[in-house]
Write a protein that holds these residues in place. Structure first.
Motif, mmCIF file in Angstrom:
data_model
loop_
_atom_site.group_PDB
_atom_site.id
_atom_site.type_symbol
_atom_site.label_atom_id
_atom_site.label_comp_id
_atom_site.label_asym_id
_atom_site.label_seq_id
_atom_site.Cartn_x
_atom_site.Cartn_y
_atom_site.Cartn_z
ATOM 1 N N GLU A 117 114.210 52.555 74.489
ATOM 2 C CA GLU A 117 113.692 54.097 73.692
ATOM 3 C C GLU A 117 112.682 54.515 73.830
ATOM 4 O OE1 GLU A 117 113.480 57.755 71.548
ATOM 5 O OE2 GLU A 117 115.244 56.089 71.625
ATOM 6 N N GLN A 148 112.130 57.494 76.492
ATOM 7 C CA GLN A 148 110.784 58.669 76.349
ATOM 8 C C GLN A 148 110.331 59.151 77.672
ATOM 9 O OE1 GLN A 148 110.079 60.343 73.606
ATOM 10 N NE2 GLN A 148 110.967 59.303 72.159
ATOM 11 N N ARG A 157 120.196 59.898 75.922
ATOM 12 C CA ARG A 157 119.115 60.070 75.285
ATOM 13 C C ARG A 157 117.918 60.687 75.832
ATOM 14 N NH1 ARG A 157 116.584 60.578 70.896
ATOM 15 N NH2 ARG A 157 114.541 59.798 70.113
ATOM 16 N N GLU A 192 118.955 64.704 75.855
ATOM 17 C CA GLU A 192 118.856 64.992 74.597
ATOM 18 C C GLU A 192 117.076 65.486 73.881
ATOM 19 O OE1 GLU A 192 118.951 63.843 69.723
ATOM 20 O OE2 GLU A 192 118.399 62.079 71.592
ATOM 21 N N LEU A 193 116.509 64.262 74.763
ATOM 22 C CA LEU A 193 115.270 63.946 74.483
ATOM 23 C C LEU A 193 114.476 65.694 75.023
ATOM 24 C CD1 LEU A 193 113.573 60.978 74.387
ATOM 25 C CD2 LEU A 193 113.119 62.266 72.703
ATOM 26 N N ASN A 236 116.334 68.920 76.091
ATOM 27 C CA ASN A 236 116.289 69.638 74.995
ATOM 28 C C ASN A 236 115.735 70.404 74.191
ATOM 29 O OD1 ASN A 236 118.716 70.553 77.010
ATOM 30 N ND2 ASN A 236 120.244 68.659 76.453
ATOM 31 N N ARG A 237 115.400 69.485 73.459
ATOM 32 C CA ARG A 237 114.795 69.285 71.961
ATOM 33 C C ARG A 237 113.651 69.664 72.164
ATOM 34 N NH1 ARG A 237 113.981 63.954 68.265
ATOM 35 N NH2 ARG A 237 115.982 63.913 68.536
ATOM 36 N N GLY A 238 112.633 68.902 73.832
ATOM 37 C CA GLY A 238 111.206 69.775 73.757
ATOM 38 C C GLY A 238 111.698 71.252 74.782
ATOM 39 N N ASP A 287 113.816 73.067 73.517
ATOM 40 C CA ASP A 287 113.606 74.560 71.952
ATOM 41 C C ASP A 287 112.710 74.269 71.686
ATOM 42 O OD1 ASP A 287 116.834 74.157 72.800
ATOM 43 O OD2 ASP A 287 117.297 72.603 70.956
ATOM 44 N N ARG A 288 111.937 73.135 72.006
ATOM 45 C CA ARG A 288 110.817 73.614 71.257
ATOM 46 C C ARG A 288 109.574 74.892 71.831
ATOM 47 N NH1 ARG A 288 109.427 67.518 70.417
ATOM 48 N NH2 ARG A 288 110.531 66.764 68.677
ATOM 49 N N GLU A 290 110.824 77.050 73.728
ATOM 50 C CA GLU A 290 111.588 78.421 73.432
ATOM 51 C C GLU A 290 111.017 79.748 74.635
ATOM 52 O OE1 GLU A 290 110.306 79.965 69.189
ATOM 53 O OE2 GLU A 290 110.431 78.283 68.581
#
Length: 166
Positions: free
Chosen positions: A10, A14, A50, A53-54, A56-58, A60-61, A63
């Motif tokens: 993990e 990260q 993973r 995903e991390l 993509n999440r960043g 999205d945040r 925007e």
């Protein structure tokens, strides 16, 4: 995908998602430096998923989208400074500006001067973002500019009978 059960994996994922090299991420995760082991771990399917995903999440945040960038450029390029003032010509407070006006203004400087007899004068200096730059970027995105490249010098082409038969 949930957090990886192996805490070192993990931590490695990260670090990779934050932009570290595989070797640096490997060391940050608590492993001894090893280029080959870091490379192998970076190709692990669970690690790859993973990291994706991390990242993509960043995104999205943040925007950040083409539409959002164009909207911000449009706010600057099509701004009208008159909206920052009331009907009598007084500068509105920033919380009274609409979103477009607020986005177009880079800064406001207020200079207070004592003009005598207990009277004070306030001078407001407003700086806006560069409209020309914003409009140029919008125009380029829309394909309004055709960039021409001139080539100098001669060019020769030799065609042989073998090429002609193909």
């Amino acid at each position: 995908m949930p957090v990886l059960t192996n805490s070192r994996h993990e931590a490695f994922a990260q670090a990779i998602a934050k932009g570290a090299s595989a070797v640096d991420a490997y060391v940050q995760a608590g492993y001894a430096p090893s280029r080959s082991a870091a490379s192998r771990l970076s190709t692990n399917v669970n690690i790859e998923r993973r990291v994706a995903e991390l990242i993509n999440r960043g995104a999205d945040r943040a925007e950040v989208t083409v539409a959002r960038v164009l909207q911000e450029l449009s706010r600057i390029g099509f701004s009208d400074l008159r909206r920052a003032f009331d009907k009598s010509g007084r500068l509105l407070r920033p919380e009274e500006w609409d979103d477009d006006t607020a986005a177009a203004i880079a800064s406001v400087e207020v200079v207070t001067r004592n003009i005598g007899d207990g009277e004070v004068e306030h001078v407001h200096k407003i700086k806006v973002w560069d409209k020309n730059s914003a409009l140029e970027k919008i125009a380029k995105h829309l394909g309004m500019f055709i960039e021409r490249v001139e080539h100098s010098g001669g060019m020769s082409l030799n065609v042989t009978s073998e090429d002609a038969e193909l």
